[in-house]
Design an enzyme around this catalytic site. Structure first.
Site, PDB file in Angstrom:
ATOM      1  N   TYR A  41       2.210   1.455   4.356  1.00 50.56           N
ATOM      2  CA  TYR A  41       2.346   0.301   5.256  1.00 50.56           C
ATOM      3  C   TYR A  41       2.509  -0.987   4.453  1.00 50.56           C
ATOM      4  O   TYR A  41       1.947  -1.116   3.358  1.00 50.56           O
ATOM      5  CB  TYR A  41       1.098   0.189   6.126  1.00 50.56           C
ATOM      6  CG  TYR A  41       1.146  -0.982   7.076  1.00 50.56           C
ATOM      7  CD1 TYR A  41       1.874  -0.904   8.256  1.00 50.56           C
ATOM      8  CD2 TYR A  41       0.490  -2.181   6.784  1.00 50.56           C
ATOM      9  CE1 TYR A  41       1.941  -1.975   9.123  1.00 50.56           C
ATOM     10  CE2 TYR A  41       0.550  -3.256   7.646  1.00 50.56           C
ATOM     11  CZ  TYR A  41       1.281  -3.156   8.816  1.00 50.56           C
ATOM     12  OH  TYR A  41       1.349  -4.229   9.658  1.00 50.56           O
ATOM     13  N   TRP A  76       4.510  -5.296   4.412  1.00 49.35           N
ATOM     14  CA  TRP A  76       5.590  -6.195   4.800  1.00 49.35           C
ATOM     15  C   TRP A  76       6.746  -6.253   3.810  1.00 49.35           C
ATOM     16  O   TRP A  76       7.803  -6.748   4.144  1.00 49.35           O
ATOM     17  CB  TRP A  76       5.022  -7.600   4.988  1.00 49.35           C
ATOM     18  CG  TRP A  76       4.584  -7.864   6.379  1.00 49.35           C
ATOM     19  CD1 TRP A  76       3.691  -7.133   7.116  1.00 49.35           C
ATOM     20  CD2 TRP A  76       5.013  -8.933   7.228  1.00 49.35           C
ATOM     21  NE1 TRP A  76       3.539  -7.684   8.348  1.00 49.35           N
ATOM     22  CE2 TRP A  76       4.333  -8.799   8.441  1.00 49.35           C
ATOM     23  CE3 TRP A  76       5.894 -10.005   7.065  1.00 49.35           C
ATOM     24  CZ2 TRP A  76       4.515  -9.685   9.508  1.00 49.35           C
ATOM     25  CZ3 TRP A  76       6.063 -10.890   8.111  1.00 49.35           C
ATOM     26  CH2 TRP A  76       5.388 -10.717   9.313  1.00 49.35           C
TER      27      TRP A  76
END
Ligand SMILES: Nc1nc2c(c(=O)[nH]1)N[C@H]1C(S)=C(S)[C@@H](COP(=O)(O)OP(=O)(O)OC[C@H]3O[C@@H](n4cnc5c(=O)[nH]c(N)nc54)[C@H](O)[C@@H]3O)O[C@H]1N2
Ligand SMILES: Nc1nc2c(c(=O)[nH]1)N[C@H]1C(S)=C(S)[C@@H](COP(=O)(O)OP(=O)(O)OC[C@H]3O[C@@H](n4cnc5c(=O)[nH]c(N)nc54)[C@H](O)[C@@H]3O)O[C@H]1N2
Ligand SMILES: [Mo]
Length: 780
Positions: free
Chosen positions: A116, A118
């Site tokens: 996970y 950004w």
């Protein structure tokens, strides 16, 4: 805007904005706000001084113990060991051999690729997509579901409103609020600091101006939050300083008032919703003997009953917009606040009317509240994953610690597989995950951890093999987001530092070694992929009547801006106008204040309607060793942990450490003054910070932003788990509930004291690279 610079810089884009990049002699000297952006974010400039330098990873690195002893058996050395520089050919060979070993012996489900994070803006070089495409081309991986941002809502809203993303992205815009709303009640505020970013890139920052215009046009704002600064001062908000984690109780008190004072819109409820009666019986105390009136809510929230009653009456007598921030989902029982707010908005009967109803997280990003038409951008296809094992994303430590154990999630039961290899690119679990002391132990379990990074943060330091990635300034890409009207050509502004390569180049070399080059690359280089992605975007946009220029024209100009929508956005307008033709995606087609589906899962903590459970940690509890509530919210000067080492973020530190905001009463009781070196602690961990004494937080609340690079002391210490101020050494690592299993970081009690140890023993190492040795010439 380009005055002072001889040439107009090349264009680039990031989650925090679009910039002109200035370079001299091949080195980047400045990032200047895009000429179409009236309110550019200063976050961008933070990268300039750290693109090169000691924190930059310039060559492939292998942890010494792993190189010497092979996979497995770390004995706690992961995160403490030295690194050895190796050549690219050796690094690729090591990774390929290890992937083969794990695949052959344990199968692909032993690889965790949930990775996970950004990473950076840009559709092609999106590290997550690159990693997933690569792993799929070699047999797949155990994956993750949902986000850290709002997992609880991602799972709950489909049951209640039929969909999550269209509801979040479809927020009624500020220009409508400005014209039509009288009252704006913001649970968790509308923090302008967060409006600086949008995932995938921001063309123009409009959030702050939208809020200021609404307030100056007379919209009255109420800030329901432990932090006064969650609404801009200029908006003159009334502040309701609730106990963190108590919004559901406040909403139940409001619901009770609306009902008993006959202020609820019964016609709206019967036309557009199902299950109100079950909810009514609950808040009236008919099901459990506890009446959830304002006096009950006062005990749970710390807000006087009369204030709650007044708020309910105010909301009922005028056009009212409710905003519920994303933070409300990241707490124990984080499924409930949105559900309760939807129920109250339904009782007010203004959903679908201009300026009334609900919005999910105004100013959580630049997009939420902006009036825009996103461009349906194409992305890098990830291929198909034949492996069916998954986890809810925030259960990663449980996964590593408990192979074979079952977990419940949204009506299903899953089993954690045994993970032998962790592969991460574009995310930082040593930033984002809770209870880092526990995670760090779990992190020792897999045989091998492989990470792509560009800087020596804790994530890189805790890997066995670190492959140096190029940054967004060192490659060509296309930025686009379904949440932004701009498409930007991100032009390479400098050569990659050292031997770093793009994630695509790294995976291409690995795929080659594993005999999957064709499957991974389809014979294309960066330029050809950008052309393919652009062509598909152009086609999809064309089908929606958006005419994009040719790729060559687009590259030459550098950007494209979509037209404004013909009609300003009003959430749920179509549903209100015609609830049959525009039925919601729920089983009943209506708003499900009671959901048979969720009730059918049999989770007593989540019985199928908005429900209050006393949170596991909150200020309303009788007694606790740890009397203060820690709010670990998003940082103002960066995105998560990104660029924490850069100039802009470092300006906000005090004596090098992360500031923690404490109320004057709590500070005084502990002899803490501005600038004190303090220790925050609870049963899970402890961190050092510098104190800021301010009444911007309510008493008994501490505010410590996320993002300080995790900095464990060199010698393990029970006194201090992080020398720098990363709040995740204190937070709880438990799922919101069995429904969504989201992260619950914001339900967290702590104590604070003046640090009594020697500051000189606790000198920071967060921004120092590990010890690095050159590759031995003979053998290794
Ligand atoms: N206590 C607490 N914890 C929280 C939260 C909270 O409110 N409180 N918020 C949560 C939320 S909402 C989120 S979204 C998460 C965010 O957590 P993350 O998304 O994991 O945080 P980032 O720091 O953005 O991590 C991105 C990483 O990718 C790297 N990177 C950037 N570009 C590239 C690239 O091109 N290639 C590669 N290989 N790497 C790259 C960066 O250096 C950085 O290390 O944190 C969560 N954690
Ligand atoms: N500058 C910057 N902007 C960002 C990010 C970043 O890292 N930096 N991260 C982005 C990401 S990934 C996300 S998901 C969004 C997150 O957006 P949000 O979730 O809205 O962000 P936060 O700042 O964590 O929380 C907002 C406020 O909620 C309040 N709050 C916390 N708990 C409670 C509670 O129980 N009740 C009430 N009423 N209020 C509470 C806190 O005071 C906090 O300041 O922000 C995005 N925007
Ligand atoms: Mo997030």
């Amino acid at each position: 805007m380009t005055s002072g610079h001889a040439k107009i810089g090349t264009l680039t884009s990031s989650h925090w904005g679009t910039y002109r990049v200035h370079a001299e002699n091949g080195s980047i000297t400045a990032l200047e706000g895009f000429e179409r952006d009236e309110d550019p974010s200063p976050i961008g400039q933070g990268i300039v001084d750290v693109l090169d330098g000691p924190t930059r990873i310039k060559k492939p690195m292998v942890r010494r113990g792993w190189l010497e002893h092979g996979p497995g058996n770390t004995e706690g050395a992961r995160g403490a060991d030295e690194f050895v520089e190796v050549s690219w050919s050796k690094a690729i060979k090591l990774v390929a051999e290890e992937l083969n070993r794990v695949r052959d012996r344990y199968g692909n489900r032993a690889i965790y690729g949930g990775s996970y994070g950004w990473s950076s803006a840009g559709r092609f070089h999106h590290a997550q997509s690159q990693l997933k495409r690569f792993l799929n081309s070699v047999g797949g991986y155990t994956y993750s579901l949902n986000t850290y941002s709002y997992a609880a809502a991602e799972v709950t809203l489909p049951h209640v409103l039929g969909d999550f993303y269209s509801m979040v992205n479809g927020a009624t815009s500020w220009d409508v609020i400005k014209e039509h709303s009288s009252l704006f009640v913001a649970f968790g505020g509308a923090p302008a600091k967060n409006g600086q970013v949008t995932n995938g890139g921001v063309g123009r920052h409009v959030q702050k101006q939208g809020m200021l215009d609404a307030a100056s046009n007379g919209v009255k704002v109420v800030n329901v939050s432990p932090l006064r600064s969650d609404v801009l001062d200029e908006m003159g908000a009334d502040w309701i300083p609730v106990y963190p984690g108590s919004d559901v109780a406040l909403l139940l008190g409001i619901a009770h008032t609306l009902h008993t004072e006959k202020l609820a819109d019964t016609e709206f409820l019967s036309t557009y919703t199902v299950g109100y009666e079950r909810f009514r019986q609950y808040f009236m105390g008919e099901t459990d003997g506890v009446v959830k009136d304002c006096s009950w809510a006062e005990l749970k929230t710390g807000i006087p009953a009369a204030r709650i009653r007044d708020l309910a009456r105010d909301m009922a007598r005028q056009r009212t917009m409710i905003s519920v921030s994303w933070s409300l989902t990241r707490q124990d029982n984080g499924e409930q606040p949105y559900w309760a707010a939807i129920a109250v908005a339904s009782m007010l009967g203004q959903l679908g009317l201009p300026g009334g109803g609900i919005g999910f997280g105004y100013s959580a990003m630049n997009a939420i509240g902006a009036n825009y038409e996103g461009i349906p951008g194409a992305s890098l296809p990830q291929g198909k994953n034949p492996i069916k094992s998954f986890i809810p994303v925030a259960r990663v430590t449980d996964l590593l610690l408990n192979p074979g154990k079952q977990f419940e999630y949204n009506g299903m039961t899953g089993t954690y597989p045994e993970i032998k290899l962790v592969y991460w690119a574009g995310g930082n679990p040593f930033h984002h995950h809770q209870d880092l002391v526990r995670m760090r132990k779990a992190w020792q379990k897999p045989d091998t951890v492989i990470v792509h990074e560009w800087c020596w943060n804790a994530q890189a330091k805790h890997a066995d093999i670190v492959l140096p990635a190029a940054t967004f300034l060192e490659r060509n890409d296309i930025a686009s987001s379904s949440r932004d009207p701009f498409l930007v050509y991100m032009q390479k502004a400098a050569e990659p530092v050292g031997q770093s390569l793009t994630d695509y180049e790294i995976f291409s070399a690995l795929a080659e070694e594993l005999g999957a080059r064709e499957a991974f690359t389809e014979g294309r280089d960066e330029e050809q992929w950008l052309q393919v992605i652009y062509d598909e975007t152009r086609q999809k946009a064309g089908a929606r009547g958006i005419n994009l220029p040719t790729f060559e024209e687009f590259k030459a100009k550098g950007w494209f801006e979509n037209e404004m929508p013909k009609e300003p956005q009003v959430l749920m307008k179509a549903f209100r106008e015609n609830p049959e033709a525009n039925a919601l995606g729920t089983p009943s087609g209506k708003i499900e204040i009671f959901s048979e589906t969720v009730a059918g899962f049999g989770y007593e903590e989540c019985p199928g309607f908005p429900f209050w459970n006393d949170p596991k940690e909150w200020l309303g509890q009788k007694a606790s060793e740890y009397p203060l509530h820690l709010v670990s919210n998003q940082p103002k000067n960066k995105l998560h942990s990104q660029l924490d080492h850069g100039s802009h973020s470092r300006k906000s530190k005090i004596n090098g450490r992360e500031p923690v905001v404490i109320h004057p009463d709590d500070a005084k009781a502990r002899n803490i003054v501005d600038g004190s070196l303090v220790r925050l602690f609870n049963g899970r961990g402890a961190c050092l910070c510098s104190a800021v004494v301010s009444d911007e937080v309510r008493p008994r609340v501490l505010q410590l932003s996320t993002g300080a690079w995790f900095d464990p002391p060199q010698l393990a210490s029970s006194e201090v788990s992080c020398r720098h101020g990363n709040p995740n050494v204190l937070t709880r690592d438990e799922g919101t509930s069995r429904l969504a299993q989201g992260p619950s970081a914001l339900s967290c009690l702590v104590e604070i004291e003046l640090f009594s140890g020697e500051a000189s023993d606790m000198q920071m190492g967060a921004f120092s690279p590990p010890v690095i040795r050159s590759e031995p010439v003979v053998g290794s």
